[in-house]
Design a protein around this motif. Sequence first.
Motif, PDB file in Angstrom:
ATOM      1  N   TYR A 369       0.835  -1.211   0.000  1.00  0.00           N
ATOM      2  CA  TYR A 369       0.000   0.000   0.000  1.00  0.00           C
ATOM      3  C   TYR A 369       0.864   1.252   0.000  1.00  0.00           C
ATOM      4  CZ  TYR A 369      -3.383   3.486   1.460  1.00  0.00           C
ATOM      5  OH  TYR A 369      -4.172   4.602   1.523  1.00  0.00           O
ATOM      6  N   LEU A 370       1.911   1.268   0.827  1.00  0.00           N
ATOM      7  CA  LEU A 370       2.793   2.435   0.877  1.00  0.00           C
ATOM      8  C   LEU A 370       3.484   2.670  -0.460  1.00  0.00           C
ATOM      9  CD1 LEU A 370       4.439   1.928   4.397  1.00  0.00           C
ATOM     10  CD2 LEU A 370       2.585   3.508   3.784  1.00  0.00           C
ATOM     11  N   ASN A 371       3.846   1.595  -1.151  1.00  0.00           N
ATOM     12  CA  ASN A 371       4.479   1.725  -2.458  1.00  0.00           C
ATOM     13  C   ASN A 371       3.483   2.238  -3.493  1.00  0.00           C
ATOM     14  OD1 ASN A 371       6.374   1.264  -4.657  1.00  0.00           O
ATOM     15  ND2 ASN A 371       5.121  -0.535  -5.132  1.00  0.00           N
ATOM     16  N   LYS A 372       2.260   1.714  -3.435  1.00  0.00           N
ATOM     17  CA  LYS A 372       1.258   2.062  -4.448  1.00  0.00           C
ATOM     18  C   LYS A 372       0.805   3.512  -4.335  1.00  0.00           C
ATOM     19  CE  LYS A 372      -2.775   0.019  -6.609  1.00  0.00           C
ATOM     20  NZ  LYS A 372      -2.009  -0.363  -7.795  1.00  0.00           N
ATOM     21  N   THR A 373       0.758   4.033  -3.110  1.00  0.00           N
ATOM     22  CA  THR A 373       0.251   5.388  -2.884  1.00  0.00           C
ATOM     23  C   THR A 373       1.360   6.430  -2.768  1.00  0.00           C
ATOM     24  OG1 THR A 373       0.169   4.891  -0.511  1.00  0.00           O
ATOM     25  CG2 THR A 373      -1.843   4.575  -1.780  1.00  0.00           C
ATOM     26  N   ASN A 374       2.589   6.041  -3.061  1.00  0.00           N
ATOM     27  CA  ASN A 374       3.721   6.977  -3.053  1.00  0.00           C
ATOM     28  C   ASN A 374       4.011   7.563  -1.680  1.00  0.00           C
ATOM     29  OD1 ASN A 374       3.578   6.631  -5.880  1.00  0.00           O
ATOM     30  ND2 ASN A 374       2.214   8.392  -6.076  1.00  0.00           N
ATOM     31  N   LEU A 375       3.577   6.907  -0.613  1.00  0.00           N
ATOM     32  CA  LEU A 375       3.825   7.441   0.728  1.00  0.00           C
ATOM     33  C   LEU A 375       5.264   7.195   1.180  1.00  0.00           C
ATOM     34  CD1 LEU A 375       0.502   6.412   2.526  1.00  0.00           C
ATOM     35  CD2 LEU A 375       1.139   8.659   1.622  1.00  0.00           C
ATOM     36  N   PRO A 377       9.152   5.932  -0.451  1.00  0.00           N
ATOM     37  CA  PRO A 377       9.904   5.546  -1.651  1.00  0.00           C
ATOM     38  C   PRO A 377      10.670   4.243  -1.458  1.00  0.00           C
ATOM     39  CG  PRO A 377      11.059   7.260  -0.454  1.00  0.00           C
ATOM     40  CD  PRO A 377       9.754   7.034   0.280  1.00  0.00           C
ATOM     41  N   PHE A 378      11.287   3.774  -2.528  1.00  0.00           N
ATOM     42  CA  PHE A 378      12.185   2.610  -2.520  1.00  0.00           C
ATOM     43  C   PHE A 378      11.457   1.314  -2.121  1.00  0.00           C
ATOM     44  CE2 PHE A 378      14.670   6.333  -0.947  1.00  0.00           C
ATOM     45  CZ  PHE A 378      15.285   6.633  -2.161  1.00  0.00           C
ATOM     46  N   LEU A 379      10.195   1.174  -2.500  1.00  0.00           N
ATOM     47  CA  LEU A 379       9.461  -0.068  -2.217  1.00  0.00           C
ATOM     48  C   LEU A 379       8.928  -0.697  -3.499  1.00  0.00           C
ATOM     49  CD1 LEU A 379       7.410   0.971   0.963  1.00  0.00           C
ATOM     50  CD2 LEU A 379       9.438  -0.484   0.877  1.00  0.00           C
ATOM     51  N   ASP A 380       9.616  -0.450  -4.610  1.00  0.00           N
ATOM     52  CA  ASP A 380       9.139  -0.955  -5.893  1.00  0.00           C
ATOM     53  C   ASP A 380       9.141  -2.477  -5.966  1.00  0.00           C
ATOM     54  OD1 ASP A 380       8.832   1.646  -6.713  1.00  0.00           O
ATOM     55  OD2 ASP A 380      10.818   1.752  -7.646  1.00  0.00           O
TER      56      ASP A 380
END
Length: 535
Positions: A369-375, A377-380
């Motif tokens: 969720y954090l990666n998808k919502t841009n909250l 970074p570095f979670l691709d």
Amino acid sequence: MDGKDGRIRYRPLISILMRPLKPVSSYRFVTFFENNRCCRLDIMNISKIYIKVLLGIFFILLNIVKVSEAKTYLPQTMDSILKEVEFSPTNFTHTSIYDDPHGFFILKHKLANQQLGKDLVIRFQTAHYAKIYLYSYKNHKWICVDSAGNAFKTKETILRRYPRLTINTQVPEIYFFIEGDYFRDLDIEIQEKSSFKANNEVGFLGLGLYYGLSIMCILMNLLFAISFKNAKFVLYSLAQLTIILIMLYEDGLFVFITKNTWILDNILTLIVPISTMATSVFKVNFIGLRRINPTLYLRILLINIFLFLIFASYLFTRINLIYHTAVLLSIAFEYYILYGIVLKYKQGKSIKVLVYTYTLLLGIALLFYLNKTNLVPFLDFVNITVFKTSSIIEVLIISFVILFNIKELERENEKYRLKLQEFIEKIRNTSVQSTDNSTTNGMISKKIYENLQLKYGLTSREIEVLERLSLGYSNSFIAEELFISISTVKYHISNLYLKIGSKSRSQAAKVLHDIQLKETMAKKYKDDLNSRKGS
């Protein structure tokens, strides 16, 4: 405040939710003040009311006809917009972005030279956008050449998973005007029309594998529920079904269920709180919290309703901070249930496996969720494939944990059943042995025993009570020695009085003593007679 009897008095909802969740002594009723009167509601009735409230909110939201419209610009204004905005680079090759705070963003993409003049298919691999407009430069101005998104699903003759646009242009630069929030993991696929179908079939193969395994696990749990007659499997199946619905939406397959624009735009806002409710109810029922602490169980239901209302408020306000807060609170609530309730009220290997498995899945869901919502970074690396894989592993582990737990309970029940059967058999043997000893080796001989039965019609149990009564035993001592209740002893004594015609314990004892005296004298006379004959 709590009353002396451990019952909950009426307080504002926020106060109840924020109060420390401490166990109370009341296990049957929860009371509320209403119109200055204290009414009692059974826990089962509260659960039914809770379900009705959720269903009511759900169907009210489904019947809302208002569709929130983002600020849109007419196609002819695109030239003036492009003169005013500045683009910044993105993770995609040859793609830059202008992210506007008014609920839209513009993507600028440069086509490769070999793509110019060919029929191209552009697909956005996401189902989150209502409207996507494709602009190309023609006749000295930027015009909209195609559009796609959830708002146009009802006009499509062929249902497609994701928004798909087509273009054939000699100008390398194209623009996408998109209503909604930009997601960093947004995947844009641009291929020639001839090769697009073959690549699409490979994707469907992976989808079939995931959903096939998921449905198989749900059916397996339902079969376990029928075989073991246990509702835990049904609750877990419902929890897993909500996750499948979320994945259906992320994979663009929810369009095959409904083409309603409002539902497609807001389905996650409806499913996420339902998923939180289903998984939390499964966990607390797995440890039997409703039986152990029904007050805490009720508070968990109230927190679920509170989270549902937060998600509902987002539908009317469209404030992203509310949605992000609701999702993060839901995940935090799930962690609290795992470590604040499940591990607190129950221990064991199966419980620890359940907690650690859910901890891993919730952690991956949070990172996704954090990666998808841009909250953050570095979670691709935490994409939907990772989430699906962890979900399948979690389903298999939890299913076997539930199965192990049910079989362990069955083994314990069988052990207790055997112990109970052994105890009952021991009681029976003790009773028979007591009867045999009293009729042969005790005070009452076999002949006296038969005389009491023939003369007064006494039963074997009444004779046992009469014997102990003649020894001066109390009713409680007689009950303990014969493994019967005191009321049963009193019942036998009253029958004794009626059959032998006595009115007190001393008279009943005198009847037995008289019979024993006669028997003793008869035996003595017989022994004397035999001794005389022998001499």
